[in-house]
Design a protein around this motif. Structure first.
Motif, short mmCIF file in Angstrom:
data_model
loop_
_atom_site.label_atom_id
_atom_site.label_comp_id
_atom_site.label_asym_id
_atom_site.label_seq_id
_atom_site.Cartn_x
_atom_site.Cartn_y
_atom_site.Cartn_z
N LEU A 17 0.83 -1.20 0.00
CA LEU A 17 0.00 0.00 0.00
C LEU A 17 0.86 1.25 0.00
CD1 LEU A 17 -2.73 1.40 0.15
CD2 LEU A 17 -2.65 1.10 2.65
N SER A 18 1.92 1.25 0.75
CA SER A 18 2.83 2.38 0.79
C SER A 18 3.48 2.62 -0.58
CB SER A 18 3.91 2.15 1.85
OG SER A 18 4.83 3.21 1.87
N LYS A 20 2.26 1.69 -3.51
CA LYS A 20 1.21 2.15 -4.43
C LYS A 20 0.84 3.61 -4.15
CE LYS A 20 0.75 -1.72 -6.62
NZ LYS A 20 1.22 -1.86 -7.98
N SER A 21 0.88 4.01 -2.89
CA SER A 21 0.61 5.39 -2.53
C SER A 21 1.66 6.33 -3.14
CB SER A 21 0.58 5.54 -1.01
OG SER A 21 0.36 6.89 -0.64
N LEU A 24 1.05 6.55 -6.86
CA LEU A 24 -0.09 7.42 -7.17
C LEU A 24 0.30 8.88 -7.05
CD1 LEU A 24 -3.03 7.89 -7.87
CD2 LEU A 24 -3.60 7.51 -5.45
N ALA A 58 -2.91 3.89 -11.71
CA ALA A 58 -2.30 4.06 -10.38
C ALA A 58 -3.38 4.20 -9.31
CB ALA A 58 -1.36 5.26 -10.37
N LYS A 59 -4.45 4.91 -9.63
CA LYS A 59 -5.57 5.06 -8.69
C LYS A 59 -6.21 3.70 -8.39
CE LYS A 59 -7.00 9.75 -9.95
NZ LYS A 59 -8.07 10.55 -10.61
N GLU A 61 -4.85 0.69 -8.76
CA GLU A 61 -3.91 -0.15 -8.02
C GLU A 61 -3.84 0.27 -6.55
OE1 GLU A 61 -0.22 0.00 -10.15
OE2 GLU A 61 -1.01 -1.15 -11.83
N TYR A 62 -3.89 1.56 -6.30
CA TYR A 62 -3.88 2.04 -4.91
C TYR A 62 -5.13 1.57 -4.17
CZ TYR A 62 -4.34 5.03 -0.88
OH TYR A 62 -4.53 5.48 0.40
N GLU A 63 -6.29 1.73 -4.79
CA GLU A 63 -7.54 1.33 -4.13
C GLU A 63 -7.58 -0.18 -3.88
OE1 GLU A 63 -9.82 3.17 -2.67
OE2 GLU A 63 -8.80 5.00 -3.28
N LYS A 66 -5.27 -0.84 -0.97
CA LYS A 66 -5.91 -0.36 0.26
C LYS A 66 -6.94 -1.38 0.75
CE LYS A 66 -8.77 3.49 1.86
NZ LYS A 66 -9.37 4.77 1.44
#
Length: 92
Positions: A17-18, A20-21, A24, A58-59, A61-63, A66
């Motif tokens: 998550l970090s 991917k953040s 993003l 990227a959005k 993948e982040y979601e 998460k």
């Protein structure tokens, strides 16, 4: 062993998550730059669209990361019988 594996999975999902953040954030920064260049007419529409698709990916993948983190954390909390502190804030 099950709790240990689940705990390690929580740590892994938290690290992902970090990552991917960060990705993003970088994609959004790139998009800001491309929007300015597009407004000035220095880049073609195709480049603008390409960067826009990267940001959308990227959005997504982040979601996904998460949701994965929150899910494995909730499973671990169910195993151990109590809520872990402050990890929910790390999933923003």
């Amino acid at each position: 062993q099950l709790v240990i594996r689940q705990y390690q999975d929580v740590l892994l999902k938290q690290r992902i998550l970090s990552i991917k953040s960060d990705g993003l954030s970088n994609a959004k920064l790139n998009m800001d730059m491309v929007q300015k260049e597009f407004s000035n007419g220095t880049i073609p529409v195709s480049e603008y669209v390409r960067i826009s698709e990267i940001v959308d990916r990227a959005k997504t993948e982040y979601e996904t990361a998460k949701t994965d983190f929150i899910t494995v954390k909730m499973i671990l909390e169910d195993f151990i019988g109590f809520t872990l502190n402050n990890t929910e804030n790390q999933a923003k």
